[in-house]
Design a protein around this motif. Structure first.
Motif, short mmCIF file in Angstrom:
data_model
loop_
_atom_site.label_atom_id
_atom_site.label_comp_id
_atom_site.label_asym_id
_atom_site.label_seq_id
_atom_site.Cartn_x
_atom_site.Cartn_y
_atom_site.Cartn_z
N UNK A 13 0.84 -1.20 0.00
CA UNK A 13 0.00 0.00 0.00
C UNK A 13 0.87 1.25 0.00
N UNK A 14 1.98 1.23 0.75
CA UNK A 14 2.90 2.37 0.75
C UNK A 14 3.48 2.59 -0.65
N UNK A 15 3.76 1.50 -1.35
CA UNK A 15 4.23 1.62 -2.73
C UNK A 15 3.17 2.21 -3.64
N UNK A 16 1.92 1.77 -3.47
CA UNK A 16 0.83 2.33 -4.29
C UNK A 16 0.62 3.81 -3.99
N UNK A 17 0.75 4.18 -2.73
CA UNK A 17 0.60 5.59 -2.35
C UNK A 17 1.72 6.41 -3.00
N UNK A 18 2.95 5.91 -2.95
CA UNK A 18 4.07 6.63 -3.55
C UNK A 18 3.90 6.76 -5.07
N UNK A 19 3.46 5.68 -5.70
CA UNK A 19 3.24 5.73 -7.15
C UNK A 19 2.13 6.72 -7.49
N UNK A 20 1.04 6.69 -6.74
CA UNK A 20 -0.07 7.61 -7.03
C UNK A 20 0.35 9.06 -6.77
N UNK A 21 1.24 9.28 -5.82
CA UNK A 21 1.72 10.63 -5.55
C UNK A 21 2.56 11.16 -6.71
N UNK A 22 3.33 10.28 -7.33
CA UNK A 22 4.24 10.70 -8.40
C UNK A 22 3.54 10.77 -9.75
N UNK A 34 -4.86 13.60 -5.82
CA UNK A 34 -3.81 12.96 -5.03
C UNK A 34 -4.31 12.62 -3.62
N UNK A 35 -4.98 13.56 -3.00
CA UNK A 35 -5.50 13.34 -1.65
C UNK A 35 -6.56 12.25 -1.64
N UNK A 36 -7.44 12.25 -2.63
CA UNK A 36 -8.49 11.22 -2.72
C UNK A 36 -7.89 9.82 -2.87
N UNK A 37 -6.90 9.68 -3.73
CA UNK A 37 -6.28 8.38 -3.92
C UNK A 37 -5.56 7.90 -2.67
N UNK A 38 -4.79 8.78 -2.05
CA UNK A 38 -4.04 8.38 -0.87
C UNK A 38 -4.97 8.01 0.27
N UNK A 39 -6.01 8.80 0.50
CA UNK A 39 -6.98 8.47 1.55
C UNK A 39 -7.72 7.18 1.25
N UNK A 40 -8.03 6.93 -0.02
CA UNK A 40 -8.71 5.69 -0.39
C UNK A 40 -7.83 4.48 -0.10
N UNK A 41 -6.56 4.55 -0.48
CA UNK A 41 -5.64 3.44 -0.22
C UNK A 41 -5.50 3.19 1.28
N UNK A 42 -5.38 4.24 2.06
CA UNK A 42 -5.20 4.09 3.50
C UNK A 42 -6.47 3.51 4.15
N UNK A 43 -7.63 3.99 3.73
CA UNK A 43 -8.88 3.46 4.30
C UNK A 43 -9.10 2.00 3.93
N UNK A 44 -8.80 1.63 2.69
CA UNK A 44 -8.93 0.24 2.28
C UNK A 44 -7.99 -0.64 3.08
#
Length: 69
Positions: A13-22, A34-44
């Motif tokens: 998940x940390x990798x997915x968050x980093x990829x979505x940030x970049x 960016x915020x929506x994707x990161x929050x979605x990954x963390x909530x999932x």
């Protein structure tokens, strides 16, 4: 089933968050996307981790019933 699955999935998940940030392209909605994707990954991840851990270490241990036929 072990507790290390929490760590491995957390790393994924940390990798997915980093990829979505970049990967998010620049634009007026970059921060929102960016915020929506990161929050979605963390909530999932949190939903999965809580469910997994509650099955791994239940609060109430199931009891076998003594049913005779």
């Amino acid at each position: 089933m072990s507790g290390f699955n929490i760590v491995w999935v957390g790393c994924a998940i940390a990798g997915l968050v980093a990829i979505s940030y970049i990967v998010i392209p620049k634009g007026p909605n970059q921060t929102t996307i960016r915020t929506s994707l990161i929050l979605s990954f963390i909530c999932i991840y949190l939903m999965w981790a809580i469910t997994y851990l509650s099955q791994l270490h239940p609060l109430i241990v199931p009891k076998k019933s003594a049913v005779e036929h």
